[in-house]
Scaffold this active site. Structure first.
Site, mmCIF file in Angstrom:
data_model
loop_
_atom_site.group_PDB
_atom_site.id
_atom_site.type_symbol
_atom_site.label_atom_id
_atom_site.label_comp_id
_atom_site.label_asym_id
_atom_site.label_seq_id
_atom_site.Cartn_x
_atom_site.Cartn_y
_atom_site.Cartn_z
ATOM 1 N N THR A 1 42.506 50.627 38.718
ATOM 2 C CA THR A 1 41.959 51.170 39.971
ATOM 3 C C THR A 1 41.937 52.697 39.913
ATOM 4 O O THR A 1 40.970 53.339 40.314
ATOM 5 C CB THR A 1 42.820 50.712 41.179
ATOM 6 O OG1 THR A 1 42.842 49.286 41.195
ATOM 7 C CG2 THR A 1 42.250 51.229 42.491
ATOM 8 N N TRP B 1 39.312 53.899 37.354
ATOM 9 C CA TRP B 1 37.954 53.616 37.844
ATOM 10 C C TRP B 1 37.452 54.774 38.714
ATOM 11 O O TRP B 1 36.267 55.118 38.699
ATOM 12 C CB TRP B 1 37.955 52.324 38.671
ATOM 13 C CG TRP B 1 36.591 51.956 39.210
ATOM 14 C CD1 TRP B 1 35.645 51.210 38.590
ATOM 15 C CD2 TRP B 1 36.031 52.338 40.472
ATOM 16 N NE1 TRP B 1 34.528 51.095 39.381
ATOM 17 C CE2 TRP B 1 34.732 51.780 40.541
ATOM 18 C CE3 TRP B 1 36.480 53.094 41.544
ATOM 19 C CZ2 TRP B 1 33.889 51.954 41.645
ATOM 20 C CZ3 TRP B 1 35.650 53.277 42.642
ATOM 21 C CH2 TRP B 1 34.379 52.709 42.680
ATOM 22 N N HIS B 2 38.382 55.368 39.461
ATOM 23 C CA HIS B 2 37.974 56.440 40.372
ATOM 24 C C HIS B 2 37.606 57.728 39.650
ATOM 25 O O HIS B 2 36.887 58.559 40.213
ATOM 26 C CB HIS B 2 39.069 56.706 41.402
ATOM 27 C CG HIS B 2 39.057 55.731 42.528
ATOM 28 N ND1 HIS B 2 39.659 54.510 42.445
ATOM 29 C CD2 HIS B 2 38.488 55.791 43.759
ATOM 30 C CE1 HIS B 2 39.466 53.846 43.576
ATOM 31 N NE2 HIS B 2 38.749 54.597 44.391
ATOM 32 N N GLY B 3 38.098 57.932 38.455
ATOM 33 C CA GLY B 3 37.721 59.151 37.761
ATOM 34 C C GLY B 3 38.403 59.280 36.422
ATOM 35 O O GLY B 3 39.502 58.774 36.211
ATOM 36 N N PHE C 1 32.249 59.039 41.237
ATOM 37 C CA PHE C 1 32.869 57.872 40.621
ATOM 38 C C PHE C 1 31.803 56.981 40.002
ATOM 39 O O PHE C 1 32.009 55.925 39.613
ATOM 40 C CB PHE C 1 33.692 57.091 41.654
ATOM 41 C CG PHE C 1 34.628 57.999 42.399
ATOM 42 C CD1 PHE C 1 35.355 58.955 41.712
ATOM 43 C CD2 PHE C 1 34.736 57.944 43.760
ATOM 44 C CE1 PHE C 1 36.200 59.829 42.376
ATOM 45 C CE2 PHE C 1 35.577 58.799 44.437
ATOM 46 C CZ PHE C 1 36.305 59.749 43.748
#
Lengths: 461, 378
Positions: A312, A315-317, A461
């Protein structure tokens, strides 16, 4: 093209209104065409990735269905996942990996400078979920490429979610209707989302920008920034989701909800049931449960939680502070589940909300920091470590200037404004609701015209 | 009832969107925004960016924002909501205090100031060795409210110290105490010419020419209105406009004002303009920048020649826009006043256009904000 842009609202949207004149059998093709125009305007070159992703998963889906139960179906599934992960890996994480190798091994491998294609994290997850669902037998493979490409490229949810799964819209891709009620609901939802984004998130973004440029920082200013950013990201992303869901409704789709008042949560566990719900659901159904979920040994369960939250985060950066951000939530969730869940449930609601908000606000400072060094710097500022004053004139000025906006934002995070609005407009909703939506539209337009500050946080993202 | 509500929702919002779209398409492109003092983006300029570039959509958005119907009204609506509904302290960095529109300042940029000091020292060393050189700082109007608004960032003491320690061969003239907030226009960044006598007197005293300065009583006051200053348009908060004031005397009436030879101006600076100018170009009032009434606004080089001056002395002012209005007040005391704007006139070319002589008075007169962005000086 941003939803909160003049191009989109006053030129692209009127163009899409032709949808209602197009014969039923051409509606998907029309939506696909305008969606490609939408994506092309922001990513003219990377539109090829959309084609690759769409065609690849469409073919894999057909193959899996025709070889259901055979080993080759599994191979096809793995192939589809590998292609999607590779697309994401190459375009999102190559430079991150190179930079990490350079740091760890003291090398100087040149960075590729690959630009992150808009929305790649969203559309690769959507196409992956389709292929997995077909493999699991939870969805039938879509035989019509146009229909499948419409699902992948559908402009309302293409670049920033909600992460719509094929199963969410499979029926609507075949047959849907745009009733007056749906269109009206969609317009109302779009206007509310636009207002959240332009009138609250952008203003709070200005405050955050003032903070980052300030040479007069103080402990107070750090906390004002931390709270402002946590509110900004909520109104930014939930506003965008509202606009997306509203646009979907206009064209007859029912997209899943993405937010459910996360800042009234009494635990971090509850927060993640209310925040970016479609991403949480994706990781739950396609990572956590396949790994065994909580029906395994405690050690494996801890591993499953760790995997989900590290993914998680990343995935955001493609930066280590995002990994830290995800890891922090993972650790807090484990502590809550293992140690304090009963204790938390006995606490008064208010205390639980304060506890959750504090942790979430602090972790959004990690989220928005400039790398790990930035995390350390920001936390020193928040807790007054080093040579930093408690209060500065600039902090007081900004606090005073944005106090009302922040109060509106904090109240806006709760269901109360909606309840109040429904009560007030109960008798006169017939006039007040359309006028309210139109007023939001006009005022948001005024803010867009007069201001240049109009970023969208989740585009990165 | 629900059906009517739904129909109204679709109808009202569609009317808003479609009317704006249609008006945007049908209305001809506006070339200039007089209130914002800038050229607006034109449709024809979109061809300069490839459609295959992601920049293209950004350029389209800029164009549509610039050519948005009701743009002025929408900008004002934004400012009104920020200040009156959301109770923000400023709208886009501007706020009103005692009818004055003020702008949040930037912190002192020492690198920029150092660049300015180096340039001044180089000019003093190369061109002004035998001149009487002075320099001063024109405070922004926020200087006069900084005790009340503590968030203002610009450090005037530090700027003065940097200049005093850095500038060699020139004397500092402190004019801050000769001015007050009311000496500036309500809606503009600039000072008002009729409020400058104390300032002129202080500068002239420092340069030893105060005996020849034309007294206030010999001037006739004229006003032009409405004067919408630069802050009026930026703030878009609908404050009342000012009256632009200019002063005439026998000396200003008889003065001859010259720019650069039009041929040279065109060839070297790419600008078309006439050689002869006026002290007060009243025809410029109501155009893009009404403050251009004073000496026709921004020019690389302007000379005021005053045959009937009380002395044969010459004054050279290295200036920004503030000096356009103060320079005419030196006309009677100096036979020739030369104004050099190094934002448009490269310092390397100065000797080609200006005759530097021994005994000339030279004044570097820049606003604090220009010292803070000295890299604009060439």
């Amino acid at each position: 093209m941003l939803f909160s842009s003049i191009t989109f609202i006053y030129f692209f949207l009127p163009l899409t209104a032709l949808y209602f004149l197009v014969p039923q059998k051409w509606k998907n093709a029309f939506l696909l065409l305008v969606s490609l125009i939408f994506y092309f305007s922001g990513e003219p070159v990377y539109i090829s990735l959309l084609f690759i992703s769409s065609v690849s998963d469409w073919l894999h889906g057909l193959y899996i269905e025709s070889h259901r139960g055979k080993k080759s179906a599994k191979v096809a599934l793995i192939s589809a996942i590998v292609i999607n992960v590779l697309l994401l890996g190459i375009f999102k994480y190559t430079d991150f990996i190179i930079a990490t190798i350079n740091t760890v091994f003291n090398l100087s491998i040149p960075l590729t400078g690959i630009v992150l294609p808009i929305g790649i994290s969203f559309f690769t997850f959507q196409t992956m979920s389709y292929t997995i669902d077909v493999y699991r037998g939870e969805a039938h493979a879509q035989k019509n490429l146009i229909s499948f490409a419409t699902f992948v490229c559908l402009f309302p949810q293409l670049i920033a979610g909600p992460i719509v799964r094929y199963t969410d819209v499979a029926k609507e891709l075949e047959e849907r209707s745009s009733t007056i009620e749906k269109v009206s609901d969609g317009i109302r939802r779009f206007c509310v989302g636009l207002g959240k984004k332009v009138l609250i998130a952008n203003l709070l973004g200005e405050l955050c920008a003032d903070f980052s440029q300030s040479q007069d920082k103080s402990v107070l200013f750090y906390w004002v920034y931390a709270i402002a950013f946590s509110l900004q990201i909520y109104f930014d992303f939930s506003g965008y989701s509202d606009m997306a869901i509203g646009l979907g409704k206009i064209f007859g789709f029912n997209f899943p909800e993405n937010f459910n008042y996360p800042y009234i949560s009494r635990s971090v566990t509850e927060f993640w049931r209310r925040w970016h719900m479609t991403l949480g659901g994706w990781f739950r159904d396609y990572v956590y449960i396949p790994l065994g979920g909580n029906r395994v040994s405690k050690l494996k369960w801890v591993r499953n939680i760790a995997v989900v939250w590290l993914l998680t985060g990343i995935w955001h950066g493609a930066q280590w502070n995002f990994v830290l951000w995800g890891a922090f939530f993972g650790v807090v969730l484990l502590i809550e589940k293992l140690c304090i869940s009963k204790w938390l449930s006995r606490l008064p609601s208010f205390v639980g909300v304060v506890y959750t908000s504090l942790l979430v606000v602090l972790n959004f400072v990690v989220f928005n920091a400039n790398g790990l060094a930035g995390v350390i710097k920001d936390f020193k500022g928040l807790f007054g470590v080093g040579d930093i004053p408690m209060v500065s004139y600039e902090a007081l000025y900004n606090l005073k200037s944005y106090a009302f906006v922040m109060i509106i934002a904090i109240i806006g995070c709760t269901p109360y404004p909606r309840m109040l609005w429904e009560k007030v407009t109960k008798k006169a909703a017939v006039v007040l609701e359309p006028l309210g939506a139109a007023a939001l539209l006009v005022i948001s337009t005024a803010f867009i015209v007069n201001g240049s500050f109009n970023p969208f946080l989740y585009f990165r993202f | 009832m629900k059906k009517i509500k739904n129909l109204l929702m679709i109808l009202i919002c569609s009317v808003v969107i479609l009317s704006m779209s249609i008006a945007s398409v049908l209305s001809a492109d506006k070339g200039i925004s007089y209130s914002e003092r800038r050229e607006l983006k034109q449709f024809s300029s979109l061809g300069e960016t490839s459609i295959l570039s992601s920049e293209f959509s950004k350029e389209v958005e800029k164009y549509l924002l610039d050519q948005m119907p009701l743009r002025e009204g929408l900008r004002m609506l934004d400012s009104r909501i920020r200040l009156n509904v959301l109770m923000q302290s400023d709208a886009n960095g501007l706020w009103a205090y005692k009818d004055q529109i003020l702008k949040n300042d930037q912190p002192l940029n020492e690198k920029q100031v150092a660049y300015g000091i180096n340039l001044m020292n180089r000019l003093i060393k190369t061109n002004l060795q035998n001149a009487n050189v002075f320099y001063s700082v024109i405070p922004e109007k926020t200087y006069y409210v900084r005790d009340k608004f503590k968030h203002l960032k610009f450090d005037y003491n530090k700027l003065e110290n940097l200049l005093k320690n850095g500038v060699e061969g020139a004397s500092y003239i402190d004019i801050k105490d000769t001015l007050e907030l009311s000496d500036y226009y309500l809606t503009d960044t600039h000072w008002s010419q009729d409020k400058l006598f104390e300032t002129v007197d202080k500068i002239a005293k420092s340069m030893g020419s105060d005996a020849f300065i034309i007294p206030e009583t010999e001037y006739e006051k004229h006003t032009l209105d409405p004067f919408y200053g630069v802050y009026w348009s930026q703030a878009a908060i609908g404050e009342k406009p000012d009256k632009l004031c200019y002063l005439t005397s026998d000396y200003t009436e008889n003065a001859k004002v010259y720019g650069i030879d039009p041929e040279v101006l065109k060839n070297q600076f790419g600008v078309n303009d006439t050689l002869e100018k006026k002290v007060y170009a009243t025809d410029r009032f109501g155009k893009m920048d009404s403050y251009d009434v004073f000496l026709s606004g921004a020019q690389p080089l302007v000379t005021i020649e005053c045959e009937n001056a009380k002395t044969d002395k010459e004054l050279i002012i290295f200036r920004d826009s503030f000096s356009s209005s103060i320079a005419p007040l030196f006309a009677g005391a100096y036979k020739k006043v030369t104004l050099i704007d190094l934002r448009y006139m490269p310092s390397m070319l100065l000797k080609q256009f200006v005759e530097f002589k021994a005994g000339q008075d030279v004044l570097f007169l820049y606003s604090a904000s220009l010292y803070n962005s000295s890299m604009l000086l060439k």
